[in-house]
Structure formats: structure tokens, C-alpha cells
Design a protein around this motif. Structure first.
Motif, short mmCIF file in Angstrom:
data_model
loop_
_atom_site.label_atom_id
_atom_site.label_comp_id
_atom_site.label_asym_id
_atom_site.label_seq_id
_atom_site.Cartn_x
_atom_site.Cartn_y
_atom_site.Cartn_z
N LEU A 36 -45.88 22.15 15.25
CA LEU A 36 -45.02 22.80 14.35
C LEU A 36 -45.34 23.52 13.28
CD1 LEU A 36 -41.86 22.16 13.71
CD2 LEU A 36 -42.35 20.35 12.14
N VAL A 37 -44.33 24.87 13.34
CA VAL A 37 -44.80 25.86 12.36
C VAL A 37 -43.36 26.24 11.38
CG1 VAL A 37 -45.52 28.09 11.68
CG2 VAL A 37 -46.75 26.89 13.61
N LEU A 38 -43.50 25.92 10.15
CA LEU A 38 -42.36 26.26 9.52
C LEU A 38 -42.75 27.43 8.48
CD1 LEU A 38 -41.32 22.74 8.28
CD2 LEU A 38 -40.16 24.08 10.08
N GLY A 39 -41.64 28.72 8.70
CA GLY A 39 -41.88 29.82 7.70
C GLY A 39 -40.77 29.10 6.50
N VAL A 40 -41.31 29.44 5.26
CA VAL A 40 -40.71 29.11 4.01
C VAL A 40 -40.69 30.35 3.44
CG1 VAL A 40 -41.04 26.54 4.29
CG2 VAL A 40 -42.61 28.24 3.02
N SER A 41 -41.04 31.27 3.50
CA SER A 41 -41.00 32.66 2.71
C SER A 41 -41.24 33.66 3.69
CB SER A 41 -41.99 32.54 1.48
OG SER A 41 -41.62 33.86 0.86
N GLY A 42 -40.80 34.81 3.37
CA GLY A 42 -41.18 36.27 3.95
C GLY A 42 -40.44 36.10 5.52
N GLY A 43 -39.18 35.26 5.65
CA GLY A 43 -38.34 35.24 6.71
C GLY A 43 -38.12 34.00 7.17
N GLY A 44 -38.72 33.07 7.21
CA GLY A 44 -38.47 31.61 7.31
C GLY A 44 -38.46 31.62 8.97
N GLY A 45 -38.75 30.35 9.44
CA GLY A 45 -38.59 30.36 10.72
C GLY A 45 -39.08 28.77 11.34
N ARG A 46 -39.14 28.69 12.48
CA ARG A 46 -39.53 27.27 13.05
C ARG A 46 -39.87 27.57 14.41
NH1 ARG A 46 -38.05 21.79 12.19
NH2 ARG A 46 -38.37 20.48 14.30
N GLU A 47 -41.23 26.83 14.73
CA GLU A 47 -41.60 27.05 16.08
C GLU A 47 -42.14 25.61 16.45
OE1 GLU A 47 -45.55 28.85 18.49
OE2 GLU A 47 -44.43 30.11 17.07
N GLU A 48 -41.41 25.18 17.29
CA GLU A 48 -41.85 23.35 17.88
C GLU A 48 -42.28 23.26 19.13
OE1 GLU A 48 -38.20 21.75 16.86
OE2 GLU A 48 -36.94 22.98 18.28
N LEU A 49 -43.21 22.35 19.27
CA LEU A 49 -43.93 22.20 20.76
C LEU A 49 -42.82 21.55 21.55
CD1 LEU A 49 -46.46 22.17 22.64
CD2 LEU A 49 -46.80 19.89 21.47
N VAL A 50 -42.55 22.08 22.81
CA VAL A 50 -41.54 21.65 23.77
C VAL A 50 -42.35 20.60 24.93
CG1 VAL A 50 -40.11 22.19 25.47
CG2 VAL A 50 -39.87 23.42 23.46
N GLU A 51 -43.54 21.32 25.04
CA GLU A 51 -44.41 20.38 26.02
C GLU A 51 -45.75 20.65 26.00
OE1 GLU A 51 -43.36 20.97 30.33
OE2 GLU A 51 -42.26 22.65 29.83
N VAL A 52 -46.71 19.96 26.45
CA VAL A 52 -48.13 20.25 26.71
C VAL A 52 -48.69 19.57 27.86
CG1 VAL A 52 -49.00 18.39 25.19
CG2 VAL A 52 -50.52 20.23 25.56
N GLY A 53 -49.36 20.38 28.68
CA GLY A 53 -49.71 19.99 30.06
C GLY A 53 -50.90 20.78 30.48
N THR A 54 -51.05 20.72 31.76
CA THR A 54 -52.51 21.36 32.34
C THR A 54 -51.71 22.05 33.73
OG1 THR A 54 -53.82 19.70 31.80
CG2 THR A 54 -54.59 21.19 33.65
N VAL A 55 -52.41 23.49 33.72
CA VAL A 55 -52.13 24.18 34.77
C VAL A 55 -53.09 24.19 35.79
CG1 VAL A 55 -50.54 25.84 33.27
CG2 VAL A 55 -52.88 26.29 33.66
N PRO A 56 -52.69 24.66 36.97
CA PRO A 56 -53.88 24.55 38.05
C PRO A 56 -54.88 25.66 37.73
CG PRO A 56 -51.58 24.68 39.28
CD PRO A 56 -51.33 24.97 37.56
N ALA A 57 -56.04 25.67 38.28
CA ALA A 57 -57.14 26.53 38.07
C ALA A 57 -56.93 27.78 38.36
CB ALA A 57 -58.38 25.93 38.95
N GLU A 58 -56.03 28.27 39.43
CA GLU A 58 -55.69 29.72 39.86
C GLU A 58 -54.94 30.26 38.76
OE1 GLU A 58 -53.21 27.06 42.26
OE2 GLU A 58 -55.35 27.10 41.64
N VAL A 59 -53.99 29.37 38.08
CA VAL A 59 -53.19 30.09 36.90
C VAL A 59 -53.91 30.12 35.69
CG1 VAL A 59 -51.30 29.53 35.44
CG2 VAL A 59 -51.14 28.63 37.76
N ALA A 60 -54.94 29.21 35.35
CA ALA A 60 -55.74 29.50 34.18
C ALA A 60 -56.79 30.73 34.44
CB ALA A 60 -56.59 28.10 33.95
N GLU A 61 -57.20 30.98 35.51
CA GLU A 61 -57.78 32.12 35.72
C GLU A 61 -56.96 33.53 35.43
OE1 GLU A 61 -60.53 34.51 39.20
OE2 GLU A 61 -59.55 32.59 39.64
N ALA A 62 -55.64 33.18 36.32
CA ALA A 62 -54.84 34.51 36.22
C ALA A 62 -54.51 34.70 34.67
CB ALA A 62 -53.75 34.22 37.08
N ALA A 63 -54.28 33.85 34.03
CA ALA A 63 -53.83 33.93 32.82
C ALA A 63 -54.94 34.72 31.90
CB ALA A 63 -53.66 32.66 32.06
N GLY A 64 -56.26 34.66 32.24
CA GLY A 64 -57.18 35.57 31.44
C GLY A 64 -57.55 36.92 32.09
#
Length: 290
Positions: free
Chosen positions: A253-281
Motif C-alpha cells: 500500500l502507498v498513500l500520497g498525502v501531499s503533492g497530489g495525494g493518491g493510493r496504490e494498493e496490492l490486488v494480487e501477487v503470484g508467479t508467472v511462467p519462466a518464459e514470461v519472466a524472461e520476456a519481461a526483461g
């Protein structure tokens, strides 16, 4: 790392109360984080269980880092942000106009040789709005023998109508005076302050540990014993964020409280296949890799 003020702002209103005299931080938010104790006592968190003087040997501003690049590893297992290749976090964020953004952070299987001599793990951070990429970044991290996670730079691009609009904010430790910074200390203690990144006039972010015993309620679940940091930007003094890291998970969780404010929250966390992890880089910024 993308500067958080660029991730959007202007979300639901919150009440923030900070008591500097006592060192207690209480946030009252719609998510119910930082609830009062079950016995009706003081709020959970506050000063946490360990304290340390500001700095505690960590680099500040443009100070040299007491760091041997040869000692760094791409095997990152810090309790507050383990980066096993293939791990993927999905976040929900709201921008200045109230539009929802999707943020996907993937630990790739790729590494990068940094100009200062270190080898870094490549982590991809992709932001989309209604399926269109608005920002895409390769972030570079490594861990020292004590367990501190160091941030060694980023290759970032913002997009408009499918084209690169700017690459401002990109930097690499060891080039043009850019220095490595700390993202998560090995053994966080209340009062620790440190630079997160330094590239004069472009990237001058700072962090400070406020607590080690907080709570956060986000779509991915309820987390306790969270690390709470206060993040600021030297060249943008009006920007202030609070960020929570859950043990064994990472940022939730990230809360912006000055300079604009905002909220970023985790929806899910998991693991991707090896080919996706390679392609991401390896797939160029702005192009899909899943």
C-alpha cells in the motif's frame, strides 16, 4: 524506480494525523489500516519495536556509499521485499483525474551490468490505463551481504498515443554522477533515514523508517507487522508518501498525502511462467510481454 508523484494523484480523501512530538503515526483511512488495538488501547504500530539514530550508516543525499559492487548479489531475499524471479505484483492506482490505472511489477530472470561495476536484477514496472501503456520501466536492484536492497537505476519511458513522450528520470549508478540508493535496509529500525536514489536534479528520493508494526487492508488481503516508511523528494519538497511493506510479500500500500495525494494498493501477487519472466526483461519498453 518511477517517481511516485508520476503514478497519479487525487484519490479518495483521507485524514492524516502525525504527532511529531511522540513519534506516533496514525492514519485513518477507508481501508481500516492502523486500527486501534483489540483491547481498545493505543493504535497498532507507532514507533515499532526497534529504534535507531537517523542515518544509521546509510547514505544521505550525495554522500558516497560504503559499498563494494562486487559484494552485491541478484538473489534478493530481504524479508520486506523478496524478489524471486517470476514473482509478479498487480496494483490498482488512481490518477489525477480519478481514472484507474493498472500497475504490474514483474521480477524478471534477466540481470544487467551496471556502470558502477555491480550486477543488478531487472524488475519491470508497467502502468496501463484502459489497456494502453502509459509508463514502462526497467528497474535495477541488488542486495548486499547484510541484506540491504540497493537501487541502482532505471530505464524508464512515458507513452502518449503509443509513442514515447519522455524518458526523463532514467539514470544508472556510476554514470554522470548518479549514485546507488537504499530501498529497504537489512534490519529496519525506527528513525533510519537514507537516500533511495540520487541523480542530481532528476532523481533525489529519500526514505525514513517510521514503524515496524503496522496493518494494511487491501484487495489482496490483510497484512500485519508491516514496515512503514516516509518517502520524500528533495527536489520536490511538497511531495510526501507513506508506503507499507508486508513481510514475505513486498509493497502492499502507498498513500500520497501531499503533492497530489493518491493510493496504490496490492490486488494480487503470484508467479508467472519462466518464459514470461524472461520476456519481461527482454521485450522493449512499451510492448506487451505476457
Amino acid at each position: 524506480m518511477r517517481r511516485e508523484e508520476d503514478r497519479g494523484a487525487g484519490v479518495a480523501r483521507r485524514l492524516l494525523t502525525v504527532s511529531v512530538a511522540t513519534g506516533v503515526v496514525v492514519l485513518v483511512a477507508g481501508c481500516g489500516m492502523f486500527d486501534r488495538g483489540h483491547d481498545g488501547g493505543p493504535p497498532h504500530g507507532g514507533m515499532g519495536s526497534r529504534s535507531a539514530p537517523a542515518g544509521a550508516g546509510l547514505p544521505q543525499s550525495d554522500e558516497p556509499a560504503d559499498l563494494d559492487p562486487a559484494d552485491l548479489t541478484t538473489e534478493i531475499d530481504n524479508e520486506y521485499w523478496p524478489m524471486e524471479p517470476g514473482t509478479q505484483w498487480v496494483y490498482r492506482e488512481t490518477d489525477e483525474e480519478g481514472q484507474e490505472l493498472r500497475v504490474v511489477v514483474t521480477v524478471t530472470s534477466e540481470t544487467k551490468e551496471i556502470a558502477d561495476g555491480a550486477t543488478a536484477r531487472v524488475v519491470r514496472d508497467t502502468v496501463t490505463r484502459r489497456g494502453e501503456v502509459v509508463e514502462d520501466t526497467f528497474d535495477w536492484y541488488a542486495q548486499d551481504p547484510d541484506g540491504t536492497i540497493w537501487y541502482l537505476g532505471e530505464d524508464t519511458a512515458e507513452f502518449e498515443d503509443g509513442r514515447v513522450a519522455t524518458t526523463e528520470g532514467s539514470f544508472e549508478a556510476g554514470l554522470d554522477g548518479a549514485l546507488p540508493g537504499v530501498i529497504v535496509p537489512a534490519d529496519p529500525a525506527v528513525g533510519m533515514a537514507y537516500r533511495q536514489e540520487f541523480y542530481r536534479g532528476e532523481a533525489e528520493d529519500n526514505g525514513e523508517v517510521l514503524s515496524l508494526d503496522e496493518q494494511a487492508e487491501v484487495p489482496a488481503g490483510h497484512y500485519d507487522r508491516a514496515l512503514l516508511t516516509k518517502d520524500t523528494i528533495t527536489i520536490e519538497p511538497d511531495v510526501l508518501e507513506y508506503k507499507l511493506y508486508a513481510p514475505g510479500v513486498g509493497p502492499v500500500l502507498v498513500l500520497g498525502v501531499s503533492g497530489g495525494g493518491g493510493r496504490e494498493e496490492l490486488v494480487e501477487v503470484g508467479t508467472v511462467p519462466a518464459e514470461v519472466a524472461e520476456a519481461a526483461g527482454t521485450v522493449p519498453l512499451g510492448e506487451p510481454y505476457e
